[in-house]
Scaffold this motif. Structure first.
Motif, PDB file in Angstrom:
ATOM      1  N   ALA A 381       3.277  15.832   2.185  1.00  0.00           N
ATOM      2  CA  ALA A 381       2.253  16.727   1.654  1.00  0.00           C
ATOM      3  C   ALA A 381       0.872  16.085   1.789  1.00  0.00           C
ATOM      4  N   VAL A 382      -0.156  16.878   1.593  1.00  0.00           N
ATOM      5  CA  VAL A 382      -1.518  16.342   1.483  1.00  0.00           C
ATOM      6  C   VAL A 382      -1.495  15.260   0.406  1.00  0.00           C
ATOM      7  N   ASN A 383      -1.920  14.041   0.750  1.00  0.00           N
ATOM      8  CA  ASN A 383      -1.615  12.918  -0.138  1.00  0.00           C
ATOM      9  C   ASN A 383      -2.748  11.901  -0.302  1.00  0.00           C
ATOM     10  N   PRO A 384      -3.914  12.301  -0.765  1.00  0.00           N
ATOM     11  CA  PRO A 384      -4.943  11.276  -1.011  1.00  0.00           C
ATOM     12  C   PRO A 384      -4.482  10.284  -2.072  1.00  0.00           C
ATOM     13  N   ARG A 385      -4.370   8.994  -1.665  1.00  0.00           N
ATOM     14  CA  ARG A 385      -3.935   7.915  -2.564  1.00  0.00           C
ATOM     15  C   ARG A 385      -4.908   6.747  -2.419  1.00  0.00           C
ATOM     16  N   PRO A 386      -6.186   6.985  -2.659  1.00  0.00           N
ATOM     17  CA  PRO A 386      -7.209   5.982  -2.310  1.00  0.00           C
ATOM     18  C   PRO A 386      -7.086   4.665  -3.061  1.00  0.00           C
ATOM     19  N   ALA A 387      -6.909   4.701  -4.371  1.00  0.00           N
ATOM     20  CA  ALA A 387      -6.855   3.455  -5.139  1.00  0.00           C
ATOM     21  C   ALA A 387      -5.612   2.650  -4.772  1.00  0.00           C
ATOM     22  N   GLU A 388      -4.491   3.330  -4.637  1.00  0.00           N
ATOM     23  CA  GLU A 388      -3.253   2.630  -4.312  1.00  0.00           C
ATOM     24  C   GLU A 388      -3.326   1.997  -2.931  1.00  0.00           C
ATOM     25  N   TYR A 389      -3.781   2.751  -1.938  1.00  0.00           N
ATOM     26  CA  TYR A 389      -3.826   2.206  -0.587  1.00  0.00           C
ATOM     27  C   TYR A 389      -4.904   1.136  -0.440  1.00  0.00           C
ATOM     28  N   ALA A 390      -5.948   1.201  -1.242  1.00  0.00           N
ATOM     29  CA  ALA A 390      -6.935   0.122  -1.224  1.00  0.00           C
ATOM     30  C   ALA A 390      -6.300  -1.184  -1.685  1.00  0.00           C
ATOM     31  N   ALA A 391      -5.503  -1.127  -2.742  1.00  0.00           N
ATOM     32  CA  ALA A 391      -4.829  -2.327  -3.237  1.00  0.00           C
ATOM     33  C   ALA A 391      -3.852  -2.873  -2.202  1.00  0.00           C
ATOM     34  N   ILE A 392      -3.125  -1.983  -1.542  1.00  0.00           N
ATOM     35  CA  ILE A 392      -2.160  -2.424  -0.532  1.00  0.00           C
ATOM     36  C   ILE A 392      -2.887  -3.068   0.647  1.00  0.00           C
ATOM     37  N   HIS A 393      -3.955  -2.425   1.115  1.00  0.00           N
ATOM     38  CA  HIS A 393      -4.718  -2.997   2.218  1.00  0.00           C
ATOM     39  C   HIS A 393      -5.208  -4.399   1.880  1.00  0.00           C
ATOM     40  N   ASN A 394      -5.822  -4.543   0.747  1.00  0.00           N
ATOM     41  CA  ASN A 394      -6.441  -5.819   0.415  1.00  0.00           C
ATOM     42  C   ASN A 394      -5.427  -6.900   0.069  1.00  0.00           C
ATOM     43  N   ARG A 395      -4.207  -6.504  -0.192  1.00  0.00           N
ATOM     44  CA  ARG A 395      -3.170  -7.508  -0.423  1.00  0.00           C
ATOM     45  C   ARG A 395      -2.723  -8.158   0.879  1.00  0.00           C
ATOM     46  N   TYR A 396      -2.639  -7.365   1.950  1.00  0.00           N
ATOM     47  CA  TYR A 396      -2.026  -7.851   3.175  1.00  0.00           C
ATOM     48  C   TYR A 396      -2.993  -8.099   4.325  1.00  0.00           C
ATOM     49  N   ALA A 397      -4.185  -7.531   4.273  1.00  0.00           N
ATOM     50  CA  ALA A 397      -5.064  -7.560   5.447  1.00  0.00           C
ATOM     51  C   ALA A 397      -5.462  -8.967   5.852  1.00  0.00           C
ATOM     52  N   ALA A 398      -5.658  -9.867   4.898  1.00  0.00           N
ATOM     53  CA  ALA A 398      -6.142 -11.204   5.226  1.00  0.00           C
ATOM     54  C   ALA A 398      -5.174 -11.972   6.104  1.00  0.00           C
ATOM     55  N   ALA A 399      -3.904 -11.627   6.073  1.00  0.00           N
ATOM     56  CA  ALA A 399      -2.901 -12.320   6.884  1.00  0.00           C
ATOM     57  C   ALA A 399      -2.796 -11.755   8.287  1.00  0.00           C
ATOM     58  N   SER A 400      -3.577 -10.726   8.578  1.00  0.00           N
ATOM     59  CA  SER A 400      -3.404 -10.012   9.846  1.00  0.00           C
ATOM     60  C   SER A 400      -4.702  -9.975  10.633  1.00  0.00           C
ATOM     61  N   ASP A 401      -4.596  -9.429  11.846  1.00  0.00           N
ATOM     62  CA  ASP A 401      -5.773  -9.185  12.674  1.00  0.00           C
ATOM     63  C   ASP A 401      -6.235  -7.738  12.587  1.00  0.00           C
ATOM     64  N   GLY A 402      -5.681  -7.004  11.647  1.00  0.00           N
ATOM     65  CA  GLY A 402      -6.062  -5.609  11.469  1.00  0.00           C
ATOM     66  C   GLY A 402      -4.857  -4.694  11.524  1.00  0.00           C
ATOM     67  N   PHE A 403      -5.091  -3.438  11.821  1.00  0.00           N
ATOM     68  CA  PHE A 403      -4.015  -2.448  11.707  1.00  0.00           C
ATOM     69  C   PHE A 403      -4.251  -1.281  12.645  1.00  0.00           C
ATOM     70  N   LEU A 404      -3.173  -0.631  13.004  1.00  0.00           N
ATOM     71  CA  LEU A 404      -3.162   0.762  13.459  1.00  0.00           C
ATOM     72  C   LEU A 404      -2.097   1.438  12.618  1.00  0.00           C
ATOM     73  N   SER A 405      -2.484   2.438  11.875  1.00  0.00           N
ATOM     74  CA  SER A 405      -1.586   3.043  10.893  1.00  0.00           C
ATOM     75  C   SER A 405      -0.579   3.972  11.548  1.00  0.00           C
TER      76      SER A 405
END
Length: 779
Positions: A381-405
């Protein structure tokens, strides 16, 4: 949500000169309504055209493009050369970075958009459009001096043109162009297509797949973006004929692609080949790709790999040091991200593949989601989850070179923007990202209010729905915004937000209404006496039928139907299998489930037929009493519907979790019979809880733990493994475990479960699961 673990990860810098800081005491907006776009080099031509077109689309103003300042007009200068005097004190730019600098000192006011390179110019244009104040016939900008560069080198999204998608399979080339541009305005530098997987016939496709694939490479080249492809090896690689045919598809794709940066081959999901076959196959892909795309790399995910397969890949990489390998991809069902980065040699990249598109049975399931939403809105469904996905991004992004979702449609548009913005600067507040999203796509004047309304949509999904009265307030908020911005009626992003606000409210009202009907039925059944079973069932059926004969809030349902039609026309969103050709019931078909029962109506109807077939009236009456008391086992006894947060008061969500676990145990929302299961609702949501805690028990009482579910139930009572004296294994059957008297001395019980470890040979759908728990006090 846990706090970010970014530590000292480099982030984008935003610095202000002393003069600019003083001007912020009483900032006077720079009027750019009559500005000219000054482009002195061909490198800025695309960015200037984008700025001209996007300003005209929002304001009706067509800003002239010129090589030199135009007398009598303000200037917006697009350049790769930073004005040294104005830029003094600003952070130096890195690759793809930009500066926005207003010069209000002289008679001709000027906005400088400075890019490190052509991408930087495009991203600078995007930042200006997000920050500008605009209306019909008006364009202005509060003075500023910004210098910023992206934190992550890979920032992108998968837009696979295939039948599975729930919207863009119905698009034209022009719609893809606009959507890719929209993403680039938030700093995206990569697009991933799916060129040949899923070749089912699709009546919605306006452009042949091969033609669209080539067009997407052209769009990426036009905007200077990287073009990736997702190409699973979902065949048996031991089959030489099939292997050769698949390599032939790669050859055709390489020849057709105007640009190509990366080829991503998932190790699984789909695909089940061992790494001994996968790695040589990837090497063959690389050899065939090199003549036409010498800089492109092949990437692999370890999705579905066990530790043995994972180690085989690492040994291969360490021994062969393949130059054709770009790196590994961490996606759903992949090994832990931290372990992958630690194990992977540093010369190889680590790209994230986050699932931003699904709500349940997925990588990042909605936490604390009510079953009523799972039954109706479902997986896509239409699923804006901005706060949750912000937390997920910032938890894992530092270990990576980025993303393609991973994405399969526009329904996750907000989530894409949140990840894109945080990949640029992980310190950006979520509300600021949403304000810029709202300003760019809706209204600069209402942007803060719209940002808060989007956050309210996310909160609609948090916790037991019946207790979340804010859902009604969210609908009122969106109705108020709708009245203030009637010009947005045809805007598909606006329509999606409105759909969610209306749909959430409709589901809540129905759930409360239909739950009340079931409570009424249970009272009738509990009062049934010998000789009255048929009458009790007849009266109960009439009560249950009121859900459809006397439906609640038909006006909201009519609005849902209307918005679904508008979304199909505006952006191709397929909310129904039959009506709009959605590729499957789980693929965003929310209209098909708008009236799915939110009580046990279907299960009770089937049970009534079974009761009527019982041989004696005494048996019939006894069974009706069992049905009536299913969730109400009597004084001193307790019932928990495991996985249903509203009906599991004894599940302790604060129990200690494993150190690497980001989430507490979460329920599985089962999808049986294409979403039309007539099974009891409690059986359709299962979970292994961390623990269950009961307080205030009778130390002299006799208790039995009863569980319902499927397969094994490895229960421990106060840390001691319990043995069932009744051992039902099928859904609807029970296990019963006597509670040792010594466990009751303190009036407290703690129940825990070990997850069975001997089921790895089974399909996950056949694994043991827990649905219901009773603590029954025996007289």
């Amino acid at each position: 949500m846990k706090p970010s673990l970014l530590g000292s990860w480099p982030v984008a810098a935003v610095l202000f000169s002393a003069a600019a800081a003083r001007s912020y005491a009483q900032p006077v907006a720079l009027d750019l309504s009559q500005a000219a776009l000054i482009v002195r080099a061909e490198a800025g031509r695309t960015a200037a055209t984008v700025l001209q077109e996007e300003v005209e689309r929002r304001t009706g103003l067509k800003l002239a493009i010129a090589a030199e300042p135009v007398p009598g007009r303000q200037s917006i200068i697009l350049t790769t050369q930073s004005p040294a005097q104005l830029a003094a004190g600003l952070a130096p730019l890195r690759a793809e970075g930009y500066q926005l600098i207003t010069d209000t000192a002289g008679p001709r006011k000027t906005l400088w958009i400075v890019g490190t390179d052509t991408r930087g110019l495009l991203y600078g244009v995007g930042a200006f459009l997000r920050k500008a104040d605009w209306n019909r016939g008006q364009l202005s900008l509060t003075p500023l001096a910004v210098s910023t560069s992206p934190a992550s080198p890979i920032r992108g999204h998968q837009l696979g043109y295939r039948n599975t998608a729930n919207s863009w399979d119905a698009w034209t080339i022009q719609q893809f162009d606009q959507y890719i541009r929209d993403l680039a305005l938030f700093g995206v530098n990569s697009i991933e297509n799916i060129p040949f997987q899923d070749d089912r016939h699709n009546p919605l496709m306006k452009v042949p797949r091969k033609e669209m694939n080539r067009a997407m490479t052209g769009i990426c080249r036009k905007y200077g973006l990287d073009y990736w492809v997702w190409t699973p090896a979902d065949i048996d690689l031991k089959d030489e004929a099939k292997r050769a045919a698949l390599l032939g598809k790669f050859d055709e794709m390489f020849a057709d692609s105007l640009v190509l940066t990366g080829v991503f081959v998932p190790g699984g999901d789909p695909g089940s080949n061992p790494p001994e076959l996968v790695m040589p196959f990837l090497e063959d892909i690389a050899k065939r790709m090199a003549p036409l795309h010498p800089k492109a790399k092949v990437w692999l995910s370890l999705q579905g790999f066990n530790k043995e397969k994972e180690e085989w890949v690492y040994r291969y990489i360490e021994q062969k040091q393949p130059t054709w390998l770009g790196g590994l991809v961490a996606g759903p069902s992949s090994p832990p991200i931290a372990r992958t980065r630690q194990r992977l040699p540093r010369q190889y990249g680590l790209r994230l593949y986050p699932d931003l598109t699904h709500n349940k049975i997925c990588q990042y399931q909605v936490p604390h989601w009510d079953q009523a939403y799972a039954l109706t809105l479902g997986r896509e469904a239409v699923n804006p989850r901005p706060a949750e996905y912000a937390a997920i991004h910032n938890r894992y992004a530092a270990a990576s070179d980025g993303f393609l979702s991973y994405s399969d449609g526009v329904h996750d548009d907000v989530n894409k923007v949140v990840w894109s913005a945080l990949a640029w600067d992980p310190n950006t507040p979520v509300r600021t990202i949403l304000r810029e999203y709202a300003s760019l796509h809706f209204s600069s004047g209402l942007s803060w209010a719209i940002a808060d309304a989007i956050l309210a949509l996310e909160r609609n999904w948090q916790g037991p729905l019946a207790d979340n009265g804010a859902v009604e307030g969210t609908l009122l908020t969106w109705k108020g915004l709708e009245s203030k911005a009637p010009q947005l009626e045809a805007n598909w992003r606006w329509q999606m937000c409105l759909l969610r606000a209306v749909y959430d409210t409709y589901v809540r009202r129905r759930m409360i209404y239909e739950s009340g009907l079931e409570d009424e039925v249970n009272r009738v059944l509990a009062a049934a006496k010998d000789g009255g079973s048929a009458d009790a069932m007849s009266r109960s059926q009439a009560i249950l039928n009121r859900a459809t004969a006397e439906p609640i809030s038909p006006d909201l349902k009519a609005r849902i139907v209307e918005l679904c039609e508008k979304l199909f026309q505006s952006i191709g969103l397929q909310t129904s299998v039959q009506k709009y050709h959605a590729s499957g019931a789980e693929r965003g078909a929310v209209l098909d489930f708008v009236d799915a029962p939110l009580n046990n109506r279907w299960w009770l109807e089937d049970e009534f037929k079974k009761v009527a077939a019982l041989p004696t009236e005494q048996e019939r009456t006894a069974r009706l009493h069992v049905l009536a008391g299913w969730e109400h086992p009597g004084e001193g006894s307790f019932y928990d519907d495991i996985g249903n947060e509203a009906k599991s008061p004894h599940v302790d969500g604060d129990a200690e979790q494993e150190p690497e676990s980001f989430r507490a145990p979460e329920p599985t929302f089962w999808w049986w019979d294409s979403g039309r299961s007539r099974a009891r609702l409690s059986w359709q949501t299962t979970m292994w809880p961390a623990r269950m805690v009961y307080e205030g028990l009778d130390p002299q009482g006799t208790y039995v733990v009863r569980t319902g579910g499927y397969g094994q139930s490895l229960l421990s009572i106060d840390g001691q493994r319990a043995t069932p004296r009744i051992d039902g294994r099928q859904m609807g059957e029970f296990k019963e475990f006597p509670v040792p008297p010594e466990s009751l001395k303190d009036g407290r019980l703690v129940l825990t479960w070990a997850i069975p470890e001997d089921e790895s040979h089974l399909n996950w759908r056949q694994h043991s699961r827990l649905a219901e728990v009773w603590l029954l006090k025996r007289n």
